[in-house]
Design an enzyme around this catalytic site. Structure first.
Site, PDB file in Angstrom:
ATOM      1  N   THR A 149       0.846  -1.199   0.000  1.00 17.51           N
ATOM      2  CA  THR A 149       0.000   0.000   0.000  1.00 17.51           C
ATOM      3  C   THR A 149       0.881   1.248   0.000  1.00 17.51           C
ATOM      4  O   THR A 149       2.005   1.203   0.495  1.00 17.51           O
ATOM      5  CB  THR A 149      -0.868  -0.034   1.274  1.00 17.51           C
ATOM      6  N   ARG A 173     -14.894  -6.755   0.305  1.00 10.87           N
ATOM      7  CA  ARG A 173     -14.112  -6.332   1.479  1.00 10.87           C
ATOM      8  C   ARG A 173     -13.454  -4.958   1.258  1.00 10.87           C
ATOM      9  O   ARG A 173     -12.880  -4.673   0.213  1.00 10.87           O
ATOM     10  CB  ARG A 173     -13.032  -7.383   1.744  1.00 10.87           C
ATOM     11  N   VAL A 174     -13.548  -4.119   2.250  1.00 13.69           N
ATOM     12  CA  VAL A 174     -12.872  -2.821   2.251  1.00 13.69           C
ATOM     13  C   VAL A 174     -11.974  -2.772   3.493  1.00 13.69           C
ATOM     14  O   VAL A 174     -12.405  -3.161   4.578  1.00 13.69           O
ATOM     15  CB  VAL A 174     -13.890  -1.655   2.284  1.00 13.69           C
ATOM     16  N   ASP A 234      -8.754  -0.646   5.853  1.00 12.91           N
ATOM     17  CA  ASP A 234      -8.667   0.568   6.668  1.00 12.91           C
ATOM     18  C   ASP A 234      -8.378   1.824   5.865  1.00 12.91           C
ATOM     19  O   ASP A 234      -8.704   2.928   6.305  1.00 12.91           O
ATOM     20  CB  ASP A 234      -7.550   0.393   7.711  1.00 12.91           C
TER      21      ASP A 234
END
Ligand code: ASP
Length: 385
Positions: free
Chosen positions: A218, A246-247, A249
């Site tokens: 990320t 799904r997501v 943080d």
């Protein structure tokens, strides 16, 4: 004790690398920028010298872009967006091109950006075609009445704002695909067909270094501009093999991304997102930091306790150094420790109102770097550098 205090000051300087010598020493704060390219299992010997060099060069190139924006008087938001765009275009990182795949062989991007002075924020999740998800997040913040848009609606909004779209195959990289195949096979799940438009196997050999898919990758940036405005942004493909929409943080304001001038704090996180959401990591770090500053006795008492422990001679010098921290560093360390207690792993970057940068991680590495008006760019990969 006197020696220890001197050591404390030295340690603070060492860890904080302030962008200016003292608070209030200049009319305008100097600019400062820090970035990460993901945390995870990154150990010496795992990366070939070429891979190590490729990551460092990519981090340096991204820092140079941010330095130019801020040196020219650009805003921290402009710097965050520009740097993240560069990292999104770079297939080495799990954001934009090079993002990881979902279990059904798609790429779904999440991103967020936040403006410290106003607490305005924008976030998107599940984008599949927008080339720069960070720009979609910024458009949500600046040109919509909302904070968080998802899926097809988010993409429609991004399109309506004239943001560049690409065919989903643009984001494809062989190493991320192979990472998905290996993970699904390990988990006994069906492997989807190779995505339409993906280059033939082997066609990308030599373009992307074949790295282990376990490094998260990320990307995130925190910045302080010449006007003293803080900003934070983060962009990701999420976790390999994610399912059911799904997501993580990253686009959850206060979990993976947060900036507040009132608290003098901008944070971008990376790691196992579920834990970062549960611990509300980014917001919590800022609150902890503000608490240490507002009630100095908390910080001082803790410092005294640890100093005493160091004085007793039990821990080695390096540990004592780590314990003698400024509020920002203490806050980041404490928060990552809490994530670890929950069972999560990852790291954070933190920018303070005076341009100090702090890193914290409980992984063996985090791609990271920083640059400021007064200190040249420096990049690091392994936790102990
Ligand atoms: N935090 C991201 C997520 O959970 C992944 C990462 O940082 O590597 O979606």
């Amino acid at each position: 004790m006197k020696t220890l205090l001197t050591a404390a000051v030295a340690a603070m300087t060492l860890f904080a690398l302030p962008a200016r010598a003292q608070e209030g020493a200049e009319d305008r704060p100097a600019w400062s920028l820090a970035l990460h390219g993901g945390a995870g299992v990154i150990e010496r010997g795992q990366l070939t010298p070429e891979q190590d060099a490729a990551y460092r060069a990519a981090l340096e190139a991204a820092l140079a872009v941010g330095a130019r924006v801020l040196e020219d008087g650009g805003s921290s938001l402009d710097a965050v967006e520009a740097v993240i765009q560069v990292l999104e275009d770079d297939p080495l990182f799990n954001a934009g091109r090079g993002a990881v795949f979902t279990a059904d062989g798609r790429i779904e991007h999440d991103a967020a950006i936040m403006d410290g002075p106003t607490l305005r924020a924008g976030a998107v999740a599940g984008l599949t075609r927008t080339r720069h998800p960070i720009s979609a997040a910024r458009a949500v913040m600046e040109r919509s009445p909302h904070v968080f848009l998802i899926g097809a609606g988010a993409e429609t909004f991004a399109r309506s704002q004239g943001l560049e779209e690409v065919d989903p195959s643009y984001f494809f990289t062989e190493r991320r695909w192979q990472g998905l195949v290996r993970q699904l096979e390990r988990d006994g799940l069906p492997v989807p067909a190779r995505p339409e438009g993906a280059p033939a196997p082997g066609a990308m050999a030599g373009v992307v270094p074949p790295l282990d898919e376990k490094k998260f990758g990320t990307v995130g940036v925190v910045a302080l501009d010449r006007e003293g405005r803080l900003a934070a942004g983060t962009s990701t493909g999420g976790m390999t093999g994610k399912r059911w929409g799904r997501v993580g943080d990253v686009p959850v304001i206060g979990a993976g991304t947060y900036a507040s001038n009132a608290e003098g704090c901008a944070v971008s996180a990376t790691g196992s997102g579920e834990y970062f959401i549960r611990a509300t990591v980014a917001r919590d770090i800022c609150a902890r930091k503000a608490a240490f500053e507002t009630y100095p006795e908390i910080g001082v008492a803790e410092l005294a306790r640890r100093t005493e422990a160091c004085e007793r001679g039990a821990p080695p010098d390096a540990v004592c150094m780590v314990h003698l921290q400024l509020p920002g560093h203490m806050a980041a360390q404490a928060e990552i420790a809490e994530v670890g207690t929950l069972g999560g792993e990852g790291g954070v970057i933190l920018m303070t109102r005076s341009g100090q940068v702090h890193y914290a991680m409980n992984t063996s590495g985090m791609y990271r770097g920083r640059v400021s008006a007064t200190s040249p760019a420096e990049v690091a990969i392994y936790a102990d550098e």
